[in-house]
Design a protein around this motif. Structure first.
Motif, short mmCIF file in Angstrom:
data_model
loop_
_atom_site.label_atom_id
_atom_site.label_comp_id
_atom_site.label_asym_id
_atom_site.label_seq_id
_atom_site.Cartn_x
_atom_site.Cartn_y
_atom_site.Cartn_z
N ASP A 10 -69.11 54.79 46.12
CA ASP A 10 -69.45 54.72 44.71
C ASP A 10 -68.15 54.70 43.91
OD1 ASP A 10 -72.24 54.76 44.92
OD2 ASP A 10 -72.26 56.95 45.14
N LEU A 11 -67.96 53.65 43.12
CA LEU A 11 -66.82 53.55 42.22
C LEU A 11 -67.29 53.99 40.84
CD1 LEU A 11 -65.80 49.85 43.08
CD2 LEU A 11 -65.14 51.92 44.30
N ILE A 12 -66.52 54.86 40.20
CA ILE A 12 -66.85 55.23 38.83
C ILE A 12 -65.58 55.16 37.98
CG2 ILE A 12 -66.59 57.72 39.28
CD1 ILE A 12 -68.83 58.15 37.16
N ARG A 13 -65.69 54.44 36.87
CA ARG A 13 -64.56 54.38 35.95
C ARG A 13 -64.52 55.68 35.14
NH1 ARG A 13 -63.47 50.81 30.47
NH2 ARG A 13 -61.31 51.47 30.26
N HIS A 14 -63.32 56.13 34.83
CA HIS A 14 -63.15 57.32 34.00
C HIS A 14 -63.86 57.15 32.66
CE1 HIS A 14 -60.37 55.22 31.35
NE2 HIS A 14 -59.82 54.71 32.44
N GLY A 15 -64.12 58.27 31.98
CA GLY A 15 -64.67 58.25 30.64
C GLY A 15 -63.60 58.00 29.60
N GLU A 16 -63.99 58.13 28.33
CA GLU A 16 -63.07 57.89 27.21
C GLU A 16 -61.89 58.87 27.26
OE1 GLU A 16 -64.29 57.69 22.75
OE2 GLU A 16 -63.56 59.71 23.17
N ALA A 42 -73.00 60.58 33.85
CA ALA A 42 -73.07 59.52 34.87
C ALA A 42 -73.35 60.05 36.27
CB ALA A 42 -71.76 58.74 34.89
N ILE A 43 -73.18 61.35 36.46
CA ILE A 43 -73.40 61.96 37.77
C ILE A 43 -74.80 62.55 37.83
CG2 ILE A 43 -72.63 63.77 39.36
CD1 ILE A 43 -70.68 61.42 39.06
N SER A 44 -75.53 62.27 38.91
CA SER A 44 -76.89 62.76 39.09
C SER A 44 -76.90 63.95 40.06
CB SER A 44 -77.78 61.64 39.65
OG SER A 44 -78.97 62.16 40.18
N ARG A 45 -77.86 64.85 39.88
CA ARG A 45 -77.98 65.97 40.82
C ARG A 45 -78.43 65.50 42.20
NH1 ARG A 45 -82.44 69.82 38.22
NH2 ARG A 45 -80.97 69.57 36.50
N ASP A 46 -78.91 64.26 42.28
CA ASP A 46 -79.31 63.70 43.58
C ASP A 46 -78.14 63.04 44.32
OD1 ASP A 46 -81.99 64.42 43.17
OD2 ASP A 46 -82.36 62.58 42.03
N ASP A 47 -76.99 62.91 43.68
CA ASP A 47 -75.84 62.29 44.34
C ASP A 47 -75.37 63.14 45.51
OD1 ASP A 47 -75.40 59.94 42.79
OD2 ASP A 47 -74.55 61.16 41.18
N ARG A 48 -75.00 62.45 46.59
CA ARG A 48 -74.47 63.14 47.77
C ARG A 48 -73.24 62.38 48.26
NH1 ARG A 48 -77.33 62.83 52.32
NH2 ARG A 48 -78.64 61.11 51.59
N TRP A 49 -72.12 63.10 48.36
CA TRP A 49 -70.90 62.51 48.88
C TRP A 49 -70.28 63.42 49.93
CZ3 TRP A 49 -71.08 62.66 43.26
CH2 TRP A 49 -71.46 61.43 42.69
N ASP A 50 -69.47 62.82 50.78
CA ASP A 50 -68.73 63.59 51.79
C ASP A 50 -67.31 63.89 51.33
OD1 ASP A 50 -70.80 63.47 53.88
OD2 ASP A 50 -70.35 61.32 53.90
N GLY A 62 -58.57 64.71 36.73
CA GLY A 62 -59.13 65.93 36.15
C GLY A 62 -60.60 66.09 36.47
N PHE A 63 -61.36 65.01 36.28
CA PHE A 63 -62.79 65.07 36.57
C PHE A 63 -63.05 65.17 38.06
CE2 PHE A 63 -66.82 63.01 37.68
CZ PHE A 63 -67.70 63.81 36.96
N ALA A 64 -62.31 64.40 38.87
CA ALA A 64 -62.50 64.42 40.31
C ALA A 64 -62.30 65.82 40.89
CB ALA A 64 -61.56 63.43 40.98
N GLU A 65 -61.26 66.50 40.43
CA GLU A 65 -60.98 67.84 40.95
C GLU A 65 -62.02 68.85 40.46
OE1 GLU A 65 -56.85 68.42 39.95
OE2 GLU A 65 -56.20 67.44 41.82
N TRP A 66 -62.48 68.69 39.23
CA TRP A 66 -63.56 69.55 38.74
C TRP A 66 -64.83 69.35 39.57
CZ3 TRP A 66 -68.31 67.96 36.80
CH2 TRP A 66 -69.13 68.98 36.28
N LEU A 67 -65.20 68.10 39.82
CA LEU A 67 -66.42 67.80 40.57
C LEU A 67 -66.28 68.28 42.02
CD1 LEU A 67 -69.18 66.38 40.24
CD2 LEU A 67 -68.11 64.31 41.16
N GLY A 68 -65.10 68.09 42.61
CA GLY A 68 -64.89 68.57 43.97
C GLY A 68 -65.06 70.07 44.07
N ALA A 69 -64.53 70.81 43.09
CA ALA A 69 -64.68 72.26 43.09
C ALA A 69 -66.14 72.67 42.92
CB ALA A 69 -63.82 72.87 41.98
N LEU A 203 -72.86 52.85 31.91
CA LEU A 203 -73.45 53.94 31.14
C LEU A 203 -73.69 53.49 29.71
CD1 LEU A 203 -74.16 57.04 31.17
CD2 LEU A 203 -71.83 57.43 30.37
N ALA A 204 -72.78 52.62 29.19
CA ALA A 204 -72.88 52.11 27.83
C ALA A 204 -73.00 50.59 27.87
CB ALA A 204 -71.66 52.53 27.02
N SER A 205 -73.37 49.99 26.74
CA SER A 205 -73.64 48.55 26.73
C SER A 205 -72.42 47.71 26.41
CB SER A 205 -74.74 48.24 25.71
OG SER A 205 -74.34 48.65 24.42
#
Length: 210
Positions: A10-16, A42-50, A62-69, A203-205
């Motif tokens: 899953d590729l996700i571009r950073h936010g603003e 953009a992240i769902s509670r159903d998402d599963r990653w290794d 910043g977001f990646a490390e927060w999500l990993g934690a 996420l946006a148009s």
């Protein structure tokens, strides 16, 4: 690990980022409050990653490390997946660039291969760098579910490679808004490796500057 042995990325571009719309490139701004909200949405509670892989720049890391934690996942920082350098355009808005460089911005969007910004990274070199990181990622985590937090330019290089889009059309062929998600499936078979785009979900148009 994916259920059928395929690698799912899953590729996700950073936010603003903080500082508003501009050509950011290597300029290392963190996410704004809006950017954090976009990424969480953009992240769902159903998402599963290794594993989570990220660009070293703050707006991704910043977001990646927060999500990993939050999810107890390892986070790998890959320097080759940082954004393209826009050289003299960095920190400038589209209006600034048009005022200073005339129609160079228009020509860049039409064909970024032939119209490198002054002092910027040549697109062929950028593509080679990104695809080197992409190849490394696939080799390191075969059969895994991977989240890659990165940039609009990085996503464009990867999707252009997967879809067979010429580099000259890679910046105009599709939009990659903030917090846009794309999913790629990679299958290794006796006949070779095959990659397919499964989804590309903004996420946006409207597209935004990187």
């Amino acid at each position: 690990m994916s259920d059928d042995g395929a690698t799912l990325i899953d590729l996700i571009r950073h936010g603003e980022p903080s500082g508003g719309p501009m050509f950011r490139g290597s300029k290392d701004d963190p996410l704004s409050e809006t950017g954090w909200q976009q990424m969480r949405t953009a992240i769902s509670r159903d998402d599963r990653w290794d594993v989570i892989v990220t660009s070293p720049l703050q707006r991704c890391r910043g977001f990646a490390e927060w999500l990993g934690a939050e999810h107890g996942l390892d986070v790998e920082v890959v320097d080759r997946l940082r954004e393209v350098s826009f050289g003299d355009w960095e920190g400038k808005t589209a209006a600034d660039i048009e005022a200073a460089y005339g129609d160079h911005l228009k020509r860049f969007w039409a064909d970024p291969v032939a119209n490198t910004p002054a002092g910027g990274e040549v697109l062929t070199a950028f593509s080679e760098r990104v695809l080197g990181g992409w190849t490394q990622l696939k080799a390191t985590y075969p059969g895994k579910r991977i989240l890659l937090v990165c940039h609009g330019g990085v996503i464009r290089m990867i999707l252009a490679n997967v879809l067979g889009i010429p580099l000259s059309q890679s910046f105009s062929g599709f939009a990659v808004p903030f917090a846009c998600r794309s999913r790629i499936r990679v299958d290794r078979t006796p006949h070779g490796e095959f990659s397919a785009l499964l989804s590309h979900t903004p996420l946006a148009s409207e597209p935004h500057l990187r």
